[in-house]
Design a protein around this motif. Structure first.
Motif, mmCIF file in Angstrom:
data_model
loop_
_atom_site.group_PDB
_atom_site.id
_atom_site.type_symbol
_atom_site.label_atom_id
_atom_site.label_comp_id
_atom_site.label_asym_id
_atom_site.label_seq_id
_atom_site.Cartn_x
_atom_site.Cartn_y
_atom_site.Cartn_z
ATOM 1 N N LEU A 193 14.139 -13.619 109.254
ATOM 2 C CA LEU A 193 14.678 -14.775 109.387
ATOM 3 C C LEU A 193 14.796 -15.715 108.262
ATOM 4 O O LEU A 193 15.828 -16.560 108.118
ATOM 5 C CB LEU A 193 14.233 -15.251 110.583
ATOM 6 C CG LEU A 193 14.316 -14.339 112.066
ATOM 7 C CD1 LEU A 193 13.627 -15.105 113.234
ATOM 8 C CD2 LEU A 193 15.486 -14.400 112.349
ATOM 9 N N THR A 194 13.721 -15.745 107.538
ATOM 10 C CA THR A 194 13.500 -16.715 106.654
ATOM 11 C C THR A 194 14.394 -16.635 105.509
ATOM 12 O O THR A 194 15.239 -17.470 104.854
ATOM 13 C CB THR A 194 12.166 -17.116 106.307
ATOM 14 O OG1 THR A 194 11.339 -17.389 107.330
ATOM 15 C CG2 THR A 194 12.010 -18.024 105.026
ATOM 16 N N ALA A 195 14.356 -15.254 105.108
ATOM 17 C CA ALA A 195 15.031 -14.740 103.934
ATOM 18 C C ALA A 195 16.865 -14.897 104.194
ATOM 19 O O ALA A 195 17.459 -15.347 103.428
ATOM 20 C CB ALA A 195 15.032 -13.361 104.001
ATOM 21 N N GLU A 196 17.113 -14.682 105.516
ATOM 22 C CA GLU A 196 18.436 -14.969 105.709
ATOM 23 C C GLU A 196 18.964 -16.585 105.663
ATOM 24 O O GLU A 196 20.053 -16.717 105.185
ATOM 25 C CB GLU A 196 18.741 -14.685 107.288
ATOM 26 C CG GLU A 196 20.194 -14.385 107.673
ATOM 27 C CD GLU A 196 20.974 -13.141 106.906
ATOM 28 O OE1 GLU A 196 22.135 -13.287 106.359
ATOM 29 O OE2 GLU A 196 20.304 -12.103 106.938
ATOM 30 N N MET A 197 17.830 -17.341 106.082
ATOM 31 C CA MET A 197 18.126 -18.908 105.846
ATOM 32 C C MET A 197 18.190 -19.066 104.214
ATOM 33 O O MET A 197 19.012 -19.883 104.041
ATOM 34 C CB MET A 197 17.073 -19.568 106.617
ATOM 35 C CG MET A 197 16.935 -19.432 108.077
ATOM 36 S SD MET A 197 18.276 -20.245 109.174
ATOM 37 C CE MET A 197 17.817 -22.159 108.899
ATOM 38 N N GLU A 198 17.426 -18.548 103.641
ATOM 39 C CA GLU A 198 17.436 -19.008 102.159
ATOM 40 C C GLU A 198 18.736 -18.279 101.624
ATOM 41 O O GLU A 198 19.388 -18.854 100.591
ATOM 42 C CB GLU A 198 16.355 -18.097 101.502
ATOM 43 C CG GLU A 198 14.915 -18.804 101.956
ATOM 44 C CD GLU A 198 14.727 -20.234 101.234
ATOM 45 O OE1 GLU A 198 15.102 -20.214 99.829
ATOM 46 O OE2 GLU A 198 13.996 -20.834 101.680
ATOM 47 N N LYS A 199 19.348 -17.094 102.080
ATOM 48 C CA LYS A 199 20.289 -16.711 101.273
ATOM 49 C C LYS A 199 21.670 -17.374 101.719
ATOM 50 O O LYS A 199 22.524 -17.423 101.022
ATOM 51 C CB LYS A 199 20.643 -14.982 101.956
ATOM 52 C CG LYS A 199 21.618 -14.389 101.300
ATOM 53 C CD LYS A 199 21.776 -12.831 101.882
ATOM 54 C CE LYS A 199 21.685 -12.720 103.217
ATOM 55 N NZ LYS A 199 21.805 -11.213 103.873
ATOM 56 N N ASN A 200 21.718 -17.941 102.777
ATOM 57 C CA ASN A 200 22.869 -18.700 103.540
ATOM 58 C C ASN A 200 22.486 -19.947 103.975
ATOM 59 O O ASN A 200 22.330 -20.124 105.212
ATOM 60 C CB ASN A 200 23.450 -17.688 104.523
ATOM 61 C CG ASN A 200 25.104 -18.461 104.976
ATOM 62 O OD1 ASN A 200 25.528 -19.464 104.353
ATOM 63 N ND2 ASN A 200 25.660 -17.898 105.872
ATOM 64 N N PRO A 201 22.536 -20.874 103.044
ATOM 65 C CA PRO A 201 22.262 -22.346 103.655
ATOM 66 C C PRO A 201 23.014 -23.054 104.340
ATOM 67 O O PRO A 201 22.700 -24.106 105.247
ATOM 68 C CB PRO A 201 22.162 -22.978 102.345
ATOM 69 C CG PRO A 201 21.907 -22.097 101.009
ATOM 70 C CD PRO A 201 22.482 -21.132 101.766
ATOM 71 N N GLU A 202 24.340 -22.441 104.739
ATOM 72 C CA GLU A 202 25.142 -22.952 105.823
ATOM 73 C C GLU A 202 24.888 -22.742 106.980
ATOM 74 O O GLU A 202 25.240 -23.332 108.238
ATOM 75 C CB GLU A 202 26.563 -22.576 105.346
ATOM 76 C CG GLU A 202 27.049 -22.640 103.897
ATOM 77 C CD GLU A 202 27.347 -24.188 103.735
ATOM 78 O OE1 GLU A 202 27.933 -24.759 105.002
ATOM 79 O OE2 GLU A 202 27.258 -24.719 102.753
ATOM 80 N N ILE A 203 23.907 -22.039 107.359
ATOM 81 C CA ILE A 203 23.268 -21.641 108.443
ATOM 82 C C ILE A 203 22.782 -22.838 109.171
ATOM 83 O O ILE A 203 21.792 -23.442 108.521
ATOM 84 C CB ILE A 203 22.473 -20.428 108.783
ATOM 85 C CG1 ILE A 203 23.266 -19.280 108.265
ATOM 86 C CG2 ILE A 203 21.816 -20.289 110.243
ATOM 87 C CD1 ILE A 203 22.147 -17.939 108.320
ATOM 88 N N PHE A 204 23.180 -23.142 110.233
ATOM 89 C CA PHE A 204 22.667 -24.558 111.113
ATOM 90 C C PHE A 204 21.518 -24.006 112.043
ATOM 91 O O PHE A 204 20.353 -24.711 112.147
ATOM 92 C CB PHE A 204 23.711 -25.043 111.958
ATOM 93 C CG PHE A 204 23.204 -26.432 112.563
ATOM 94 C CD1 PHE A 204 22.550 -27.460 111.806
ATOM 95 C CD2 PHE A 204 23.445 -26.521 114.065
ATOM 96 C CE1 PHE A 204 22.267 -28.465 112.733
ATOM 97 C CE2 PHE A 204 23.064 -27.619 114.702
ATOM 98 C CZ PHE A 204 22.253 -28.732 114.228
ATOM 99 N N ILE A 205 21.835 -23.035 112.817
ATOM 100 C CA ILE A 205 21.063 -22.512 113.662
ATOM 101 C C ILE A 205 20.804 -21.023 113.619
ATOM 102 O O ILE A 205 21.959 -20.310 113.658
ATOM 103 C CB ILE A 205 20.896 -22.904 115.114
ATOM 104 C CG1 ILE A 205 20.964 -24.309 115.285
ATOM 105 C CG2 ILE A 205 20.048 -22.237 115.943
ATOM 106 C CD1 ILE A 205 21.370 -24.759 116.771
ATOM 107 N N GLN A 206 19.623 -20.274 113.536
ATOM 108 C CA GLN A 206 19.533 -18.770 113.679
ATOM 109 C C GLN A 206 19.098 -18.547 114.867
ATOM 110 O O GLN A 206 17.860 -19.199 115.240
ATOM 111 C CB GLN A 206 18.911 -18.298 112.472
ATOM 112 C CG GLN A 206 18.946 -16.766 111.967
ATOM 113 C CD GLN A 206 18.540 -16.415 110.987
ATOM 114 O OE1 GLN A 206 18.753 -15.254 110.218
ATOM 115 N NE2 GLN A 206 17.647 -17.160 110.097
ATOM 116 N N THR A 207 19.387 -17.349 115.608
ATOM 117 C CA THR A 207 19.074 -17.200 116.783
ATOM 118 C C THR A 207 18.737 -15.668 117.006
ATOM 119 O O THR A 207 19.344 -14.775 116.209
ATOM 120 C CB THR A 207 19.996 -17.733 117.956
ATOM 121 O OG1 THR A 207 19.316 -17.309 119.055
ATOM 122 C CG2 THR A 207 21.385 -16.822 118.010
#
Length: 347
Positions: free
Chosen positions: A25-39
């Motif tokens: 999940l953290t890697a996905e947030m790092e890859k795409n900073p446009e993500i506001f919420i990941q669920t």
């Protein structure tokens, strides 16, 4: 929250994570900073009771997030990751919205994301096996359904209120629109079976295409069950791949006759629950009674009730032998649940 924290993770205490889930999940947030919420989403594992199958059927539409390339508007509060900076700076009012009488964290955050056109993302690694309680009786399911409809009575602004009213109205219409054709089908089949024994000649009866419509309904039902079976199979395979050393999840544990019955029961009861929540504006969840006023929590009462300290979905053994209880009698479970409800009502 530490001042140097970069991300915030919301996680239910009964979620069975896969090895490396938080890192993914953290890697996905790092890859795409446009993500506001990941669920993420739960894959409910019914315990054999009708109530557990109703919850499984209720949660299945959340999995539509996987069919949209990860972009979704569904949020499951059991697993959410956000930027810590949004909380430290109260960006878009996320802290204010949750603190100022907010009842549902996921509905509140989804409303904020929708109002500001922010991205909600669901990666394919965020699907989690979610064993339901082996003693999940029908009254406990009913209280869970009440909680889900009670959520639609809370809101943070006028736009959120309108969205919740639209969900309220459309869900009621679609739920009973799903159930009514089966009631009509039963009437048509009953009339067809009785016709040969009636006092009127068959040739004098009015022609009807009811049986043809019943056949179409049966085909649609099979297609729907096949779609649910296929989606569940894919999610089970994914869970087993993500947790190769964990407890194996099997599709054979599902009773598809109970899945069909759960669809009818859940869609029939949802409008009743929604209407009751609308007029009561209160819910008792895990011994705590919440009152809403103007879409916000106005009062909380902690009831001194004797009983389980767990919520209506908690208190189960995640790694226990819950599979051994799948073959329990549905009628026995329903009867036991009704007896408990009557006993609590009398007392």
């Amino acid at each position: 929250m530490h001042k140097d924290s970069k991300y915030v993770l919301f996680l239910d205490d009964d979620v069975r994570l896969h090895p490396g889930t938080i890192g993914a999940l953290t890697a996905e947030m790092e890859k795409n900073p446009e993500i506001f919420i990941q669920t993420g989403y739960p894959l409910d594992l019914p315990s054999g009771s009708l109530g557990s199958y109703c919850i499984y059927e209720y949660h299945m539409p959340c999995s539509m997030g996987f069919a949209t390339g990860g972009k979704t508007f569904f949020l499951w509060g059991g697993c959410m990751m956000m930027h810590a900076e949004d909380f430290q700076k109260d960006a878009y009012g996320v802290v204010t919205g949750l603190r100022d009488g907010g009842y549902s964290d996921d509905m509140t955050l989804a409303a904020i994301a929708g109002a500001h056109k922010k991205l909600i993302f669901s990666p394919p690694v965020a699907v989690f096996p979610h064993p339901l309680a082996s003693d999940l009786t029908f009254p406990r399911y009913w209280n869970y359904l009440r909680k889900q409809t009670f959520v639609l009575e809370s809101y943070i602004d006028d736009v959120n209120w309108m969205m919740n009213r639209a969900l309220f109205s459309s869900h009621i219409y679609l739920s009973w629109s799903f159930v009514v054709p089966y009631c009509m089908a039963v009437m048509h089949v009953g009339a067809a079976l009785r016709a040969p024994y009636s006092n009127y000649p068959i040739k004098e009866t009015t022609p009807s295409c009811g049986l043809s419509l019943c056949g179409c309904l049966a085909v649609c039902t099979l297609v729907e069950l096949l779609a649910m079976w296929n989606l569940t199979k894919v999610e089970i395979q994914l869970c087993n791949m993500l947790s190769p050393e964990g407890p194996r999840v099997s599709l054979r544990s599902y009773n598809w006759g109970l899945v069909f019955l759960a669809m009818l029961v859940d869609n029939f009861l949802y409008p009743i629950s929604a209407i009751r929540s609308h007029f009561s504006q209160t819910i008792n969840w895990s011994g705590i009674r919440y009152y809403l006023k103007g879409g916000k929590v106005s009062k909380i009462e902690r009831l001194n009730e004797k009983g389980s300290k767990y919520s209506d979905l908690g208190g189960k053994h995640l790694y226990g032998k819950w599979q051994d209880q799948l073959n329990g009698s549905f009628l026995r479970s329903l009867s036991k649940g009704l007896q408990q409800w009557n006993h609590s009502k009398i007392s």
